[in-house]
Design a protein around this motif. Structure first.
Motif, PDB file in Angstrom:
ATOM      1  N   GLY A 154       0.804  -1.211   0.000  1.00 46.66           N
ATOM      2  CA  GLY A 154       0.000   0.000   0.000  1.00 46.66           C
ATOM      3  C   GLY A 154       0.831   1.252   0.000  1.00 46.66           C
ATOM      4  O   GLY A 154       2.064   1.211  -0.083  1.00 46.66           O
ATOM      5  N   ILE A 155       0.133   2.362   0.103  1.00 50.20           N
ATOM      6  CA  ILE A 155       0.770   3.679   0.158  1.00 50.20           C
ATOM      7  C   ILE A 155       0.194   4.428   1.347  1.00 50.20           C
ATOM      8  O   ILE A 155      -1.018   4.357   1.616  1.00 50.20           O
ATOM      9  N   ASP A 156       1.043   5.136   2.061  1.00 51.39           N
ATOM     10  CA  ASP A 156       0.619   5.943   3.196  1.00 51.39           C
ATOM     11  C   ASP A 156       0.843   7.422   2.887  1.00 51.39           C
ATOM     12  O   ASP A 156       1.971   7.880   2.754  1.00 51.39           O
ATOM     13  N   SER A 157      -0.243   8.163   2.724  1.00 52.26           N
ATOM     14  CA  SER A 157      -0.233   9.622   2.635  1.00 52.26           C
ATOM     15  C   SER A 157       0.676  10.155   1.526  1.00 52.26           C
ATOM     16  O   SER A 157       1.547  11.000   1.773  1.00 52.26           O
ATOM     17  N   LEU A 158       0.470   9.679   0.308  1.00 48.32           N
ATOM     18  CA  LEU A 158       1.194  10.200  -0.855  1.00 48.32           C
ATOM     19  C   LEU A 158       0.571  11.524  -1.273  1.00 48.32           C
ATOM     20  O   LEU A 158      -0.618  11.607  -1.568  1.00 48.32           O
ATOM     21  N   ASN A 159       1.383  12.589  -1.302  1.00 45.94           N
ATOM     22  CA  ASN A 159       0.889  13.928  -1.634  1.00 45.94           C
ATOM     23  C   ASN A 159       0.971  14.145  -3.149  1.00 45.94           C
ATOM     24  O   ASN A 159       2.055  14.120  -3.731  1.00 45.94           O
ATOM     25  N   LEU A 160      -0.174  14.367  -3.781  1.00 41.61           N
ATOM     26  CA  LEU A 160      -0.210  14.581  -5.228  1.00 41.61           C
ATOM     27  C   LEU A 160      -0.104  16.057  -5.605  1.00 41.61           C
ATOM     28  O   LEU A 160      -0.114  16.392  -6.792  1.00 41.61           O
ATOM     29  N   CYS A 161      -0.006  16.923  -4.619  1.00 40.08           N
ATOM     30  CA  CYS A 161       0.060  18.366  -4.876  1.00 40.08           C
ATOM     31  C   CYS A 161       1.496  18.864  -4.763  1.00 40.08           C
ATOM     32  O   CYS A 161       2.204  18.538  -3.809  1.00 40.08           O
ATOM     33  N   GLU A 162       1.923  19.648  -5.740  1.00 41.39           N
ATOM     34  CA  GLU A 162       3.242  20.294  -5.716  1.00 41.39           C
ATOM     35  C   GLU A 162       3.035  21.802  -5.733  1.00 41.39           C
ATOM     36  O   GLU A 162       2.954  22.416  -6.793  1.00 41.39           O
ATOM     37  N   GLU A 163       2.897  22.373  -4.548  1.00 38.87           N
ATOM     38  CA  GLU A 163       2.691  23.813  -4.353  1.00 38.87           C
ATOM     39  C   GLU A 163       1.435  24.308  -5.066  1.00 38.87           C
ATOM     40  O   GLU A 163       0.356  24.282  -4.497  1.00 38.87           O
ATOM     41  N   ASP A 164       1.546  24.745  -6.332  1.00 39.77           N
ATOM     42  CA  ASP A 164       0.390  25.348  -6.988  1.00 39.77           C
ATOM     43  C   ASP A 164      -0.157  24.494  -8.136  1.00 39.77           C
ATOM     44  O   ASP A 164      -0.945  24.967  -8.944  1.00 39.77           O
ATOM     45  N   HIS A 165       0.262  23.235  -8.221  1.00 42.40           N
ATOM     46  CA  HIS A 165      -0.257  22.383  -9.297  1.00 42.40           C
ATOM     47  C   HIS A 165      -0.272  20.930  -8.858  1.00 42.40           C
ATOM     48  O   HIS A 165       0.422  20.537  -7.911  1.00 42.40           O
ATOM     49  N   TRP A 166      -1.055  20.131  -9.578  1.00 42.43           N
ATOM     50  CA  TRP A 166      -1.144  18.697  -9.322  1.00 42.43           C
ATOM     51  C   TRP A 166      -0.132  17.949 -10.186  1.00 42.43           C
ATOM     52  O   TRP A 166       0.143  18.349 -11.310  1.00 42.43           O
ATOM     53  N   MET A 167       0.446  16.890  -9.645  1.00 42.79           N
ATOM     54  CA  MET A 167       1.354  16.055 -10.435  1.00 42.79           C
ATOM     55  C   MET A 167       0.606  15.464 -11.629  1.00 42.79           C
ATOM     56  O   MET A 167      -0.551  15.074 -11.515  1.00 42.79           O
ATOM     57  N   GLU A 168       1.291  15.385 -12.768  1.00 40.59           N
ATOM     58  CA  GLU A 168       0.667  14.831 -13.967  1.00 40.59           C
ATOM     59  C   GLU A 168       0.677  13.305 -13.959  1.00 40.59           C
ATOM     60  O   GLU A 168      -0.285  12.674 -14.383  1.00 40.59           O
ATOM     61  N   GLU A 169       1.776  12.729 -13.480  1.00 37.68           N
ATOM     62  CA  GLU A 169       1.918  11.271 -13.505  1.00 37.68           C
ATOM     63  C   GLU A 169       2.944  10.845 -12.462  1.00 37.68           C
ATOM     64  O   GLU A 169       3.925  11.546 -12.214  1.00 37.68           O
ATOM     65  N   LEU A 170       2.708   9.688 -11.847  1.00 38.17           N
ATOM     66  CA  LEU A 170       3.606   9.215 -10.799  1.00 38.17           C
ATOM     67  C   LEU A 170       3.518   7.697 -10.709  1.00 38.17           C
ATOM     68  O   LEU A 170       2.427   7.120 -10.749  1.00 38.17           O
ATOM     69  N   SER A 171       4.688   7.034 -10.603  1.00 35.57           N
ATOM     70  CA  SER A 171       4.737   5.584 -10.411  1.00 35.57           C
ATOM     71  C   SER A 171       5.503   5.271  -9.129  1.00 35.57           C
ATOM     72  O   SER A 171       6.533   5.902  -8.845  1.00 35.57           O
ATOM     73  N   VAL A 172       5.001   4.310  -8.361  1.00 33.38           N
ATOM     74  CA  VAL A 172       5.631   3.944  -7.093  1.00 33.38           C
ATOM     75  C   VAL A 172       5.754   2.421  -7.024  1.00 33.38           C
ATOM     76  O   VAL A 172       4.765   1.702  -7.219  1.00 33.38           O
ATOM     77  N   ASP A 173       6.977   1.925  -6.762  1.00 31.52           N
ATOM     78  CA  ASP A 173       7.175   0.496  -6.527  1.00 31.52           C
ATOM     79  C   ASP A 173       6.675   0.151  -5.132  1.00 31.52           C
ATOM     80  O   ASP A 173       6.870   0.911  -4.178  1.00 31.52           O
ATOM     81  N   LEU A 174       6.055  -1.017  -5.010  1.00 30.82           N
ATOM     82  CA  LEU A 174       5.464  -1.433  -3.736  1.00 30.82           C
ATOM     83  C   LEU A 174       6.155  -2.688  -3.217  1.00 30.82           C
ATOM     84  O   LEU A 174       6.484  -3.598  -3.981  1.00 30.82           O
ATOM     85  N   PHE A 175       6.341  -2.722  -1.902  1.00 31.13           N
ATOM     86  CA  PHE A 175       6.995  -3.837  -1.226  1.00 31.13           C
ATOM     87  C   PHE A 175       6.093  -4.333  -0.088  1.00 31.13           C
ATOM     88  O   PHE A 175       5.243  -3.587   0.397  1.00 31.13           O
ATOM     89  N   PRO A 176       6.261  -5.580   0.342  1.00 24.59           N
ATOM     90  CA  PRO A 176       5.334  -6.136   1.330  1.00 24.59           C
ATOM     91  C   PRO A 176       5.505  -5.547   2.727  1.00 24.59           C
ATOM     92  O   PRO A 176       6.616  -5.217   3.146  1.00 24.59           O
ATOM     93  N   TYR A 177       4.371  -5.437   3.432  1.00 24.18           N
ATOM     94  CA  TYR A 177       4.343  -5.007   4.830  1.00 24.18           C
ATOM     95  C   TYR A 177       3.653  -6.059   5.674  1.00 24.18           C
ATOM     96  O   TYR A 177       2.745  -6.764   5.215  1.00 24.18           O
ATOM     97  N   ASP A 178       4.071  -6.139   6.937  1.00 23.93           N
ATOM     98  CA  ASP A 178       3.449  -7.007   7.932  1.00 23.93           C
ATOM     99  C   ASP A 178       2.628  -6.119   8.853  1.00 23.93           C
ATOM    100  O   ASP A 178       3.142  -5.163   9.426  1.00 23.93           O
ATOM    101  N   ALA A 179       1.328  -6.439   9.005  1.00 24.59           N
ATOM    102  CA  ALA A 179       0.450  -5.600   9.824  1.00 24.59           C
ATOM    103  C   ALA A 179       0.745  -5.718  11.316  1.00 24.59           C
ATOM    104  O   ALA A 179       0.254  -4.911  12.108  1.00 24.59           O
ATOM    105  N   GLY A 180       1.525  -6.734  11.713  1.00 25.87           N
ATOM    106  CA  GLY A 180       1.891  -6.872  13.125  1.00 25.87           C
ATOM    107  C   GLY A 180       0.817  -7.506  13.985  1.00 25.87           C
ATOM    108  O   GLY A 180       0.868  -7.407  15.216  1.00 25.87           O
ATOM    109  N   THR A 181      -0.143  -8.186  13.349  1.00 23.65           N
ATOM    110  CA  THR A 181      -1.252  -8.769  14.112  1.00 23.65           C
ATOM    111  C   THR A 181      -1.279 -10.297  14.066  1.00 23.65           C
ATOM    112  O   THR A 181      -2.034 -10.914  14.799  1.00 23.65           O
TER     113      THR A 181
END
Length: 319
Positions: A154-181
């Motif tokens: 997943g992603i936690d709190s990715l900001n798509l705003c850059e000051e006065d404009h929105w990002m046009e395109e963005l790619s993020v590699d994802l890795f596994p997380y353990d929820a700890g439960t």
């Protein structure tokens, strides 16, 4: 005196601003994005204990939210909420949905909820659309790894705003997380609750440092990405149209597999005890010990050694 008064006024105004990256967003009023999730969980990239049946490797539906910095769906090194726990362990979204709705009602921190269909294999695409607002420019989501004890990406709190404009395109590699439960080590581990609950942690090729762990590849420096997410800003004349690649099977599985070929060395058990000595009395006999394969090699990993060994001995109980 006038300058001092001015500085005090400015500092007082600054201290009243909301805290967080989203407080300085001055972009246009609204923006709409296509979010495309790509599973890269292939047997070539992750050969160890790769689930082939009951159930085979797959991804749950995506559940996400656009929000301000006042809300957090999940965060690394912090405790998962009951909703995130239920989603990571069982794919059940009701409690998490309720938590999101309550946060939106109480502190107006949530702008919208979005979801995308599940993927029935480890590799493939799913997508949907989401809307962000200058006061709610952050994106968070979770997708459960199926099967697993309580693992997700997943992603936690990715900001798509850059000051006065929105990002046009963005790619993020994802890795596994353990929820700890849940304390399971492998994809198919039985339910074994973690008591007391642990924090959300990233799973790496060396952590948890246990050979039984399904993601334990000590020869790697870093795990290959198990998934990727791409966000593309839609132009105004595109808003309302379906997002591309909606839940289509990956057309490039061969390419995905060839990118990350993780070598897996053969693993064998300890030697058994020596068997009985066989041979004629007053002559040298032989005895044998054996071992068995715990993990078959893959992707040019180290091959298995001999599984039996013979040595000389003197037969016992000879008369």
């Amino acid at each position: 005196k006038v300058i001092w008064t001015f500085l005090v006024a400015i500092l007082g105004y600054a201290s009243s601003l909301p805290v967080g990256d989203d407080s300085i967003c001055a972009a246009e009023e609204l923006a709409k994005y296509s979010i495309i999730f790509t599973g890269k969980w292939s047997q070539t990239a992750f050969p160890k204990q790769y689930p082939l049946y009951r159930p085979p490797a797959q991804w749950s539906s995506m559940l996400g939210v656009t929000h301000s910095s006042d809300y957090s769906m999940w965060k690394k090194n912090e405790y998962a909420s009951n909703g995130v726990r239920d989603f990571a362990e069982k794919g059940e979204a009701w409690v998490l949905m309720k938590e999101i709705e309550e946060a939106g009602e109480k502190i107006q921190s949530v702008h919208g909820i979005f979801s995308a269909p599940a993927i029935s294999s480890g590799t493939g695409h799913t997508s949907t659309e989401l809307e962000v607002h200058p006061r709610h420019p952050l994106v968070s989501f979770v997708v459960r790894i199926v099967p697993s004890p309580d693992w997700f990406v997943g992603i936690d709190s990715l900001n798509l705003c850059e000051e006065d404009h929105w990002m046009e395109e963005l790619s993020v590699d994802l890795f596994p997380y353990d929820a700890g439960t849940d304390s399971g080590f492998t994809f198919s581990s039985p339910n074994f609750a973690t008591i007391p609950q642990d924090t959300v942690t990233e799973i790496t090729c060396s952590s948890p440092s246990h050979p039984a762990n399904s993601f334990y590849y000590p020869k790697l420096k870093i795990l290959p990405p198990i998934a990727q997410v791409k966000l593309v800003k839609l132009k105004k004349n595109q808003m309302g149209f379906p997002a591309p690649y909606l839940n289509l099977p990956a057309k490039s599985n061969e390419i995905i597999d060839s990118v990350s070929e993780t070598p897996l060395d053969c693993e064998v058990s300890q030697w058994s005890s020596w068997g009985l000595c066989k041979g004629l009395c007053r002559k040298t006999g032989t005895k044998v010990r054996t071992r068995f394969v715990l993990l078959q090699p893959a992707n040019n990993g180290m091959p298995c050694p001999n599984l039996d060994e013979e040595t000389g001995c003197v037969p016992e109980n000879c008369v």
